[in-house]
Design a protein around this motif. Structure first.
Motif, short mmCIF file in Angstrom:
data_model
loop_
_atom_site.label_atom_id
_atom_site.label_comp_id
_atom_site.label_asym_id
_atom_site.label_seq_id
_atom_site.Cartn_x
_atom_site.Cartn_y
_atom_site.Cartn_z
N PHE A 1 0.82 -1.21 0.00
CA PHE A 1 0.00 0.00 0.00
C PHE A 1 0.86 1.26 0.00
N GLY A 2 2.00 1.22 0.71
CA GLY A 2 2.90 2.37 0.71
C GLY A 2 3.48 2.63 -0.66
N ALA A 3 3.85 1.55 -1.35
CA ALA A 3 4.40 1.69 -2.70
C ALA A 3 3.35 2.23 -3.67
N VAL A 4 2.13 1.73 -3.57
CA VAL A 4 1.06 2.22 -4.44
C VAL A 4 0.76 3.68 -4.14
N ASP A 5 0.81 4.05 -2.88
CA ASP A 5 0.60 5.44 -2.49
C ASP A 5 1.63 6.34 -3.16
N GLY A 6 2.91 5.95 -3.06
CA GLY A 6 3.95 6.74 -3.69
C GLY A 6 3.79 6.80 -5.20
N LEU A 7 3.40 5.68 -5.79
CA LEU A 7 3.21 5.61 -7.24
C LEU A 7 2.11 6.55 -7.71
N VAL A 8 0.95 6.48 -7.05
CA VAL A 8 -0.19 7.33 -7.46
C VAL A 8 0.11 8.80 -7.18
N VAL B 1 10.94 12.72 -1.81
CA VAL B 1 11.61 12.84 -0.51
C VAL B 1 10.64 13.29 0.57
N ALA B 2 9.85 14.31 0.26
CA ALA B 2 8.90 14.84 1.24
C ALA B 2 7.85 13.78 1.61
N GLY B 3 7.31 13.12 0.59
CA GLY B 3 6.29 12.11 0.85
C GLY B 3 6.83 10.92 1.61
N ALA B 4 8.04 10.51 1.26
CA ALA B 4 8.65 9.35 1.93
C ALA B 4 8.86 9.62 3.41
N PHE B 5 9.40 10.81 3.72
CA PHE B 5 9.63 11.14 5.13
C PHE B 5 8.32 11.37 5.87
N SER B 6 7.34 11.91 5.17
CA SER B 6 6.03 12.08 5.79
C SER B 6 5.41 10.73 6.14
N MET B 7 5.48 9.79 5.19
CA MET B 7 4.97 8.45 5.44
C MET B 7 5.75 7.76 6.55
N GLY B 8 7.07 7.87 6.50
CA GLY B 8 7.90 7.19 7.49
C GLY B 8 7.69 7.71 8.89
N LEU C 1 5.22 -6.84 20.31
CA LEU C 1 4.72 -5.61 19.70
C LEU C 1 5.57 -5.24 18.48
N PRO C 2 4.97 -4.60 17.48
CA PRO C 2 5.74 -4.23 16.28
C PRO C 2 6.78 -3.16 16.58
N SER C 3 7.83 -3.16 15.80
CA SER C 3 8.89 -2.16 15.95
C SER C 3 8.50 -0.88 15.23
N ALA C 4 8.44 0.21 15.97
CA ALA C 4 8.09 1.50 15.36
C ALA C 4 9.14 1.93 14.35
N LEU C 5 10.41 1.69 14.67
CA LEU C 5 11.50 2.08 13.78
C LEU C 5 11.44 1.30 12.47
N LEU C 6 11.19 0.00 12.57
CA LEU C 6 11.09 -0.82 11.37
C LEU C 6 9.88 -0.43 10.54
N ALA C 7 8.76 -0.16 11.20
CA ALA C 7 7.54 0.23 10.48
C ALA C 7 7.75 1.56 9.75
N GLY C 8 8.41 2.51 10.43
CA GLY C 8 8.65 3.80 9.80
C GLY C 8 9.60 3.69 8.61
N PHE C 9 10.67 2.92 8.77
CA PHE C 9 11.63 2.77 7.67
C PHE C 9 10.99 2.02 6.50
N SER C 10 10.18 1.02 6.78
CA SER C 10 9.52 0.25 5.71
C SER C 10 8.58 1.15 4.91
N SER C 11 7.83 2.01 5.60
CA SER C 11 6.92 2.91 4.91
C SER C 11 7.69 3.92 4.06
N LEU C 12 8.79 4.44 4.62
CA LEU C 12 9.62 5.39 3.87
C LEU C 12 10.17 4.74 2.60
N GLY D 1 7.78 3.31 -4.88
CA GLY D 1 6.63 3.59 -5.74
C GLY D 1 6.77 4.93 -6.45
N ALA D 2 7.27 5.94 -5.72
CA ALA D 2 7.34 7.29 -6.28
C ALA D 2 8.41 7.44 -7.35
#
Length: 215
Positions: free
Chosen positions: A4-11, A39-46, A126-137, A143-144
């Motif tokens: 979903f993160g990749a599709v978000d960046g793509l669209v 860059v802006a979108g990736a850091f915003s998502m992350g 519990l999930p890792s916040a750091l890993l989740a943020g980096f994966s989204s970034l 995608g972008a």
């Protein structure tokens, strides 16, 4: 979340590029704006994902702390509560009472079972916040970058090539989601393609309207 993160960046970036193309800007401007948006979108998502998971984990820790206090202060009541859970799963009262006693003998196990039953989470997994943020970034960035590739490669018909590879990527992304959710692959792919096409068309129209001096 990665898909979903990749599709978000793509669209997002394809729509932006389409809007710029509709406004008649230069290829250099498209690259500059597209990279900045990436860059802006990736850091915003992350950062957004990092904060979201962090807050969720903090909430769970607060609830776990309350449950730990309840187990220490009211062990009999908490054990009886466990017996009720086991009875609800089909155990007879005597077996449920023995199971509750066995679980309650280990405070960590008792806490884990209570938390799973009452919160639906495992406090020890519990999930890792750091890993989740980096994966989204990273997912957003991957995608972008796709719609920017024809511009970076210096192709002749840059916008047409950008829209073409984006359409393929949207179709594939939708099919991957369909595979994960058990929905028909082609239908999921076409749905994602249609939604992306609407976003691109609207943004292109806005770019053409503003770029043509109508606003």
């Amino acid at each position: 979340p990665t898909v979903f993160g990749a599709v978000d960046g793509l669209v997002t970036n394809t729509s932006l590029i389409a809007g710029l193309g509709g406004g008649g800007v230069s290829a250099h401007t498209v690259i500059l704006t597209g990279v900045a948006a990436l860059v802006a979108g990736a850091f915003s998502m992350g950062t957004g994902e990092y904060v979201s998971v962090t807050n969720q984990n903090e909430l769970v820790h607060a609830e776990v702390s309350t449950e730990r206090t309840m187990l220490a202060r009211f062990p009999a009541a908490e054990q009886a509560e466990l017996a009720e859970y086991f009875t609800g799963y089909g155990a007879d009262p005597e077996t449920a009472a023995r199971m509750a006693a066995a679980v309650s003998a280990d405070p960590d196990t008792a806490l884990r079972v209570h938390t799973r039953e009452e919160l639906g989470v495992d406090p020890f997994e519990l999930p890792s916040a750091l890993l989740a943020g980096f994966s989204s970034l990273l997912a957003f960035s991957l995608g972008a970058i796709i719609p920017l590739l024809p511009y970076l490669a210096g192709l002749a018909r840059k916008q047409a090539a950008s829209l073409g590879i984006t359409a393929v990527a949207l179709l594939v992304g939708g099919m991957v989601v369909g595979r994960l959710t058990g929905r028909p692959l082609l239908r999921s792919g076409l749905r994602q393609l249609a939604l992306g096409a609407v976003a691109v068309a609207v943004t292109f129209a806005v770019g053409r309207l503003i770029g043509g001096g109508h606003i």
